[in-house]
Design an enzyme around this catalytic site. Structure first.
Site, short mmCIF file in Angstrom:
data_model
loop_
_atom_site.label_atom_id
_atom_site.label_comp_id
_atom_site.label_asym_id
_atom_site.label_seq_id
_atom_site.Cartn_x
_atom_site.Cartn_y
_atom_site.Cartn_z
N CYS A 78 53.40 13.46 -28.94
CA CYS A 78 53.05 14.19 -30.16
C CYS A 78 52.15 13.34 -31.05
CB CYS A 78 54.33 14.58 -30.90
SG CYS A 78 54.06 15.25 -32.55
N CYS A 81 53.05 13.06 -34.78
CA CYS A 81 54.23 12.21 -34.96
C CYS A 81 53.82 10.75 -35.17
CB CYS A 81 55.16 12.31 -33.76
SG CYS A 81 55.86 13.95 -33.46
#
Length: 324
Positions: A78, A81
């Site tokens: 991700c 993230c």
């Protein structure tokens, strides 16, 4: 085969939490102890830490009775993230004990991901006095995140009497370094050695009982938990007829229990990727209790191999894809 890290946690019951009155009492006791000793409570020393399903009860639910716990749901693949995570870690240091940050890798902890009803990552929740609170989703601007955190800290104090405890980030780092130092010999070393010997000699019943004996007195003992999980895996397959199990699995691809038995045999036989692939497929094709049984067995087998193994990483990614 030597014991490796394994998590055999069950469903975390988010409803089984402390009441606001109990939380407030514990917070007051923690503050009183901090004032008496001049030190922050040990549970507040680590400002940022990783959490898995096995440690969620203690590291998040119990800790949230003393300090707000912010949860960062993330994954290695991700990209947002990777922007949000370091920002939250920096803010945890700046807030210096007004909240702590628990980081949960969703690939490794699918059950927690599902229980919180996360729709996508990054996603940030909080737990205060055992109560989950959604905060925001996505890589929000720092100013917005600060506002949310300020509101969280204020609500924790006003509604639950939870204010955390001031922590010197440098001192917290020192505490973490001390925690990483090799631990002295524990009181169960002789029992664990006997259990390991029983496992190595093929006395699986004796090994299971020996590990359970340790866990009766020390439920969190990691080596005993790992050894028990491995001994139980080996015991599951010792009376199976490999040819019959594989025939049944091949003829009944929708039979999840047949696939689980075959996956156990695959792993014990060294066919790691086959075991993982079989269970990922079972999760993909099934639903309800069958799907959960296949998913949980897959997580158990991940831990037998070890979280750092690239085959585990690949299978976790495949599991995430079929689940979400």
């Amino acid at each position: 085969m030597q014991p490796r890290n394994m998590s055999m946690s069950g469903v975390v019951d988010l409803a089984a939490v402390k009441s606001a009155g109990e939380a407030k009492q514990k917070a007051e006791q923690a503050r009183a102890e901090a004032a008496r000793t001049g030190r922050a409570p040990a549970s507040g020393a680590r400002l940022v830490f990783d959490v898995d399903e096995a440690g969620f009860q203690q590291d998040v639910l119990q800790r949230s009775t003393e300090v707000p716990v912010v949860i960062d749901f993330w994954a290695e693949w991700c990209e947002p993230c990777k922007q949000l995570g370091p920002l939250l870690e920096r803010l945890a240091g700046e807030y210096a004990g007004k909240f702590v940050l628990a980081k949960i890798d969703v690939d490794a902890n699918q059950m927690l991901f599902q229980q919180f009803g996360v729709q996508g990552i990054p996603a940030v929740f909080a737990v205060v006095a055992g109560q989950p609170i959604p905060l925001f989703q996505g890589a929000a601007p720092e100013s917005q995140i600060r506002q949310v955190l300020d509101q969280l800290v204020q609500a924790a104090e006003q509604q639950f009497g939870i204010v955390g405890a001031p922590v010197d980030p440098q001192a917290a780092g020192e505490v973490e370094q001390e925690a990483e130092a090799p631990a002295p010999a524990g009181p169960y070393d002789a029992l664990l050695e006997a259990a390991n010997q029983a496992l190595d000699s093929g006395d699986l019943g004796g090994a299971v009982q020996a590990y359970k004996n340790v866990l009766n007195d020390d439920p969190a003992n990691p080596e005993a938990k790992l050894g028990l999980a491995q001994a139980e895996l080996l015991r599951r397959v010792q009376d199976l007829d490999p040819q019959a199990v594989r025939k049944e699995a091949a003829e009944n691809p929708a039979d999840v229990q047949a696939q689980i038995r075959a996956a156990d045999l695959d792993l014990v036989g060294g066919h790691v990727e086959d075991a993982f692939g079989r269970l990922v497929d079972a999760v993909k094709r099934s639903a309800g209790d069958d799907r959960e049984a296949a998913r949980l067995r897959l997580l158990e087998l991940f831990e037998v191999i070890g979280a750092e193994d690239p085959r585990v990483t690949a299978a976790r990614t495949a599991l995430a894809r079929v689940l979400f």
